[in-house]
Design an enzyme around this catalytic site. Structure first.
Site, PDB file in Angstrom:
ATOM      1  N   GLU A  11       0.837  -1.085   0.005  1.00 26.99           N
ATOM      2  CA  GLU A  11       0.022  -0.029   0.049  1.00 26.99           C
ATOM      3  C   GLU A  11       0.610   1.192   0.109  1.00 26.99           C
ATOM      4  OE1 GLU A  11      -2.826   0.160  -0.661  1.00 26.99           O
ATOM      5  OE2 GLU A  11      -3.167  -2.007  -0.283  1.00 26.99           O
TER       6      GLU A  11
HETATM    7  C1  LIG Z   1       2.628  -9.423   0.725  1.00 26.39           C
HETATM    8  C2  LIG Z   1       2.303  -8.571  -0.467  1.00 26.39           C
HETATM    9  C3  LIG Z   1       0.963  -8.162  -0.575  1.00 26.39           C
HETATM   10  C4  LIG Z   1       0.735  -7.320  -1.739  1.00 26.39           C
HETATM   11  N1  LIG Z   1      -0.476  -7.328  -2.128  1.00 26.39           N
HETATM   12  C5  LIG Z   1      -0.723  -6.371  -3.226  1.00 26.39           C
HETATM   13  C6  LIG Z   1      -2.093  -6.447  -3.903  1.00 26.39           C
HETATM   14  O1  LIG Z   1      -3.075  -7.102  -3.394  1.00 26.39           O
HETATM   15  N2  LIG Z   1      -2.090  -5.633  -4.852  1.00 26.39           N
HETATM   16  C7  LIG Z   1      -1.364  -5.231  -5.648  1.00 26.39           C
HETATM   17  O2  LIG Z   1      -1.384  -4.434  -6.274  1.00 26.39           O
HETATM   18  N3  LIG Z   1       0.014  -4.902  -4.942  1.00 26.39           N
HETATM   19  C8  LIG Z   1       0.189  -5.627  -3.777  1.00 26.39           C
HETATM   20  N4  LIG Z   1       1.335  -5.489  -3.162  1.00 26.39           N
HETATM   21  C9  LIG Z   1       2.492  -4.998  -3.812  1.00 26.39           C
HETATM   22  C10 LIG Z   1       3.023  -3.850  -3.115  1.00 26.39           C
HETATM   23  O3  LIG Z   1       2.015  -2.885  -2.953  1.00 26.39           O
HETATM   24  C11 LIG Z   1       4.471  -3.509  -3.738  1.00 26.39           C
HETATM   25  O4  LIG Z   1       5.269  -4.415  -3.224  1.00 26.39           O
HETATM   26  C12 LIG Z   1       4.870  -2.149  -3.019  1.00 26.39           C
HETATM   27  O5  LIG Z   1       4.163  -1.114  -3.916  1.00 26.39           O
HETATM   28  C13 LIG Z   1       6.395  -1.808  -3.626  1.00 26.39           C
HETATM   29  O6  LIG Z   1       6.736  -2.396  -4.921  1.00 26.39           O
HETATM   30  P1  LIG Z   1       7.952  -3.268  -5.355  1.00 26.39           P
HETATM   31  O7  LIG Z   1       7.876  -4.409  -4.535  1.00 26.39           O
HETATM   32  O8  LIG Z   1       7.885  -3.290  -6.822  1.00 26.39           O
HETATM   33  O9  LIG Z   1       9.109  -2.334  -4.651  1.00 26.39           O
HETATM   34  P2  LIG Z   1       9.773  -1.306  -5.524  1.00 26.39           P
HETATM   35  O10 LIG Z   1       8.649  -0.185  -6.026  1.00 26.39           O
HETATM   36  O11 LIG Z   1      10.797  -1.797  -6.452  1.00 26.39           O
HETATM   37  O12 LIG Z   1      10.648  -0.449  -4.562  1.00 26.39           O
HETATM   38  C14 LIG Z   1      11.962  -1.085  -3.801  1.00 26.39           C
HETATM   39  C15 LIG Z   1      12.427   0.160  -2.867  1.00 26.39           C
HETATM   40  O13 LIG Z   1      12.636   1.337  -3.597  1.00 26.39           O
HETATM   41  C16 LIG Z   1      12.079   2.450  -2.862  1.00 26.39           C
HETATM   42  N5  LIG Z   1      11.639   3.254  -4.052  1.00 26.39           N
HETATM   43  C17 LIG Z   1      10.945   2.896  -5.269  1.00 26.39           C
HETATM   44  N6  LIG Z   1      10.331   4.102  -5.922  1.00 26.39           N
HETATM   45  C18 LIG Z   1      11.225   5.035  -5.287  1.00 26.39           C
HETATM   46  C19 LIG Z   1      11.420   6.624  -5.267  1.00 26.39           C
HETATM   47  N7  LIG Z   1      10.852   7.223  -6.516  1.00 26.39           N
HETATM   48  N8  LIG Z   1      12.038   7.042  -4.571  1.00 26.39           N
HETATM   49  C20 LIG Z   1      12.574   6.801  -3.466  1.00 26.39           C
HETATM   50  N9  LIG Z   1      12.532   5.500  -3.171  1.00 26.39           N
HETATM   51  C21 LIG Z   1      12.051   4.504  -4.120  1.00 26.39           C
HETATM   52  C22 LIG Z   1      10.954   1.870  -2.151  1.00 26.39           C
HETATM   53  O14 LIG Z   1      10.337   2.813  -1.266  1.00 26.39           O
HETATM   54  C23 LIG Z   1      11.427   0.680  -1.572  1.00 26.39           C
HETATM   55  O15 LIG Z   1      12.046   0.834  -0.437  1.00 26.39           O
HETATM   56  C24 LIG Z   1       1.708  -6.788  -2.143  1.00 26.39           C
HETATM   57  C25 LIG Z   1       3.264  -6.828  -1.674  1.00 26.39           C
HETATM   58  C26 LIG Z   1       3.420  -7.729  -0.721  1.00 26.39           C
HETATM   59  C27 LIG Z   1       4.760  -7.940  -0.287  1.00 26.39           C
END
Ligand SMILES: Cc1cc2nc3c(=O)[nH]c(=O)nc-3n(C[C@H](O)[C@H](O)[C@H](O)COP(=O)(O)OP(=O)(O)OC[C@H]3O[C@@H](n4cnc5c(N)ncnc54)[C@H](O)[C@@H]3O)c2cc1C
Length: 604
Positions: free
Chosen positions: A458
């Site tokens: 989220e």
């Molecule tokens: C158990 C679980 C349940 C989930 N459920 C859902 C769901 O039901 N539906 C859904 O759509 N998604 C879901 N998610 C996805 C979740 O919302 C994403 O994991 C989250 O948005 C982060 O995306 P990512 O994992 O690709 O990490 P990334 O976006 O790759 O981020 C990795 C790191 O980089 C940082 N970062 C990224 N961009 C920037 C920036 N511009 N500036 C500074 N820092 C940055 C982030 O803060 C983080 O620390 C779920 C995730 C998990 C683990």
């Protein structure tokens, strides 16, 4: 330990939730009806959730090649929750709802989150249906939302993709018109979707008859290209199984396939999936492509989805809070029973004396009070925000607008404060258990693992921080921040008689936050301003929770019961041990400290 007295105190003595009965929408409600809802939820949580929290952790969901298998306990919990009517609690009577204030709904859901966060309370299902009630057509409401409210169908939100998490503008799932007359489908303009969605919670299971996915996808332009940025994103209803206009299953499977289950650190009672849309595993009418029905207008997908995401953020904050609370109760119980060590008297320790229980040690009391201050403070904030949601929906036009803006500013806090500090509370709960806390024989390590998710989904902590400092405190010329400051100053003024040092500290903290907000933006360079957005978020969150505790303390009056003493101590603890931390956090914001941002990659 029972959560109920705390919930009752916050709802009735502090928030005066009974006053909502004067609103036409809630006129049939009373303390009795609110209590009945809380009693039911407390009972179901005790009987159907709590006893199985460890079981769902150890018996992870697995795929048998055809179906995702979940423990029977999860099926029983799902059924009991749906039958309680909680999925549609806030909805109108006409569609089977209870017209329950959201404040009471949120409080009632707290019992489930504490008993077993990952068996699930249907947050995604009701959030999905609530979105359709706002943005869907009448038939979409009838066919999809109504069946989600009854528990017959369950819901998901499909935003993330393997290559696009925080940066949703980079999603590549495509939606193309589904042949002649695609716009005339009674269920909504019909498209075919192709793409992969990652991390989808509850994306595959057999708990309900059908799963209603709400999917973000891009409609290509006239050259077949995906429009860059969030403006190109639209929202679609993609049922796992095709339905007719009466909401009956047609017997045909939609082209949505489970590509795999994610094996998580915690929160293992809920499936988490990689879903392939439109790869041709289940062709519909002989063609590859998942059938999806447009919700709202093309290009408005993210705006519509935000309706679900804001609710989900309060829900995530509540889940983190209740895990914090669960750890607090478990470690309090342990500390009252574990004999270890002796008090240090003037002449040192007397080994001939029996050992004391660890709750008698000052350091253990410190860790207990920290947990109470974080968790109960976060619960109070979550209920305060829920009360703002009710104000937004049922208040006068002016009050509703104030509530809307306050929620804009407080939403990143209600999500992020518990995610970080109730996780810390779980760590302290482990610490109180010593070595036993690090084993699976006690529940606290699971609470920590379950809670570790909340800073990630989220919107990660970093994304929440940028939302706060980059958007929320600036919007409408800083009016949201101004309104929040007015409320804090009113609390400080009221605290002048009994809590003068705390009132002064709150005023000072507010001043520091205001100055930091200005200084962060003094160079008018977003990259500089936002480089230290997380320390800003932390300081902002601590200031908000200090305010909440002072407001709670104000409401205690002359009450000198042990519970009131505990709340006063938690307030004092927060002001003395926690609030002073904001100075260090805000220093780097004010100076736009470049230590991290400017470090070249090779230097790491
Ligand atoms: C158990 C679980 C349940 C989930 N459920 C859902 C769901 O039901 N539906 C859904 O759509 N998604 C879901 N998610 C996805 C979740 O919302 C994403 O994991 C989250 O948005 C982060 O995306 P990512 O994992 O690709 O990490 P990334 O976006 O790759 O981020 C990795 C790191 O980089 C940082 N970062 C990224 N961009 C920037 C920036 N511009 N500036 C500074 N820092 C940055 C982030 O803060 C983080 O620390 C779920 C995730 C998990 C683990």
């Amino acid at each position: 330990m029972s959560l109920r007295p705390t919930v009752d105190f916050l709802l009735h003595d502090w928030l005066k939730v009974d006053s909502l009965q004067s609103r036409a929408r809630f006129a049939d409600h009373s303390r009795e009806t609110f209590d009945a809802v809380l009693d039911t939820c407390e009972r179901i949580a005790r009987e159907k959730y709590a006893p199985f929290n460890r079981l769902v952790d150890t018996q992870e969901p697995h795929f048998d090649g055809e179906k995702v298998i979940l423990p029977q306990a999860t099926h029983d919990a799902y059924k009991a929750y749906a039958e309680s009517g909680m999925l549609s609690a806030a909805q109108d009577y006409e569609i089977g709802g209870m017209q329950l204030p959201y404040t009471v709904e949120a409080a009632a859901n707290a019992f489930f989150a504490m008993a077993s966060v990952s068996i699930g309370s249907g947050m995604l299902t009701s959030g999905n249906a609530n979105l359709l009630m706002v943005h869907g057509t009448d038939l979409q409401k009838q066919v999809f939302a109504a069946n989600e409210f009854s528990g017959r169908f369950s819901g998901t939100m499909c935003l993330s993709e393997p290559q696009a998490g925080s940066s949703l503008s980079d999603i590549t799932t495509r939606a193309t018109p589904d042949g002649e007359g695609f716009e005339a489908d009674a269920l909504g303009a019909r498209y075919r979707l192709k793409g992969n969605k990652m991390w989808i919670s509850s994306g595959e299971h057999e708990l309900a008859e059908n799963i209603i996915h709400l999917v973000l996808a891009k409609i290509p332009d006239e050259h077949g290209q995906l429009v860059p940025g969030v403006k190109g994103i639209s929202l679609f209803i993609v049922p796992k199984k095709m339905v007719d206009t009466d909401g009956q299953l047609t017997g045909e499977r939609n082209d949505v396939a489970l590509a795999g289950l994610n094996h998580k650190c915690g929160w293992r009672g809920t499936t988490n999936t990689l879903l392939n849309f439109g790869e041709g595993k289940y062709p519909v009418r002989g063609e590859a492509g998942a059938v999806g029905y447009l919700v709202g207008q093309p290009g408005e997908g993210l705006r519509c989805m935000f309706h679900m995401m804001n609710e989900a953020r309060i829900g995530v904050g509540m889940a983190a809070t209740m895990l914090g609370m669960a750890g607090y109760y478990a470690s309090l119980d342990y500390a009252k029973n574990r004999p270890q060590g002796r008090p240090t008297g003037a002449g040192g320790k007397d080994a001939r004396q029996p050992q004391v229980r660890i709750i008698e040690h000052a350091d253990i009391k410190r860790m207990l009070l920290a947990q109470k201050a974080y968790s109960e403070g976060a619960l109070a904030l979550a209920l305060y925000c829920a009360r703002l949601v009710d104000e937004q929906h049922t208040g006068t036009e002016e009050d509703a607008d104030v509530a809307r803006l306050l929620l804009e500013v407080l939403t990143p806090i209600v999500k992020s404060f518990p995610s970080e500090w109730c996780l810390e509370a779980n760590s302290l709960a482990i610490q109180i258990h010593g070595g036993y806390g690090y084993t699976r024989d006690f529940p606290v390590e699971q609470y920590w693992r379950d809670n570790r998710l909340n800073m990630i989904h989220e919107g990660t902590h970093g994304i929440q921080a940028m939302d706060l400092l980059g958007r929320k405190v600036l919007m409408e010329n800083g009016r949201g921040l101004q309104l929040l400051a007015e409320r804090m100053l009113a609390t400080a003024a009221q605290a002048e008689t009994h809590w003068a040092p705390e009132a002064a500290a709150l005023r000072d903290a507010l001043k520091q936050v205001g100055q930091a907000t200005q200084q962060a933006w003094a160079g008018a360079q977003p990259a500089e301003a936002l480089a230290n957005a997380v320390p800003y978020l932390q300081a902002f969150g601590h200031t908000v929770i200090a305010w909440i505790w002072l407001d709670v303390a104000n409401s205690l009056g002359e009450d000198n019961s042990p519970a009131a003493q505990g709340r006063r101590a938690a307030c004092r603890y927060f002001f003395r041990y926690e609030l002073p931390k904001i100075g260090a956090w805000l220093n780097v914001v004010c100076s736009r400290d470049p230590t991290c941002a400017n470090l070249p990659e090779e230097a790491f």
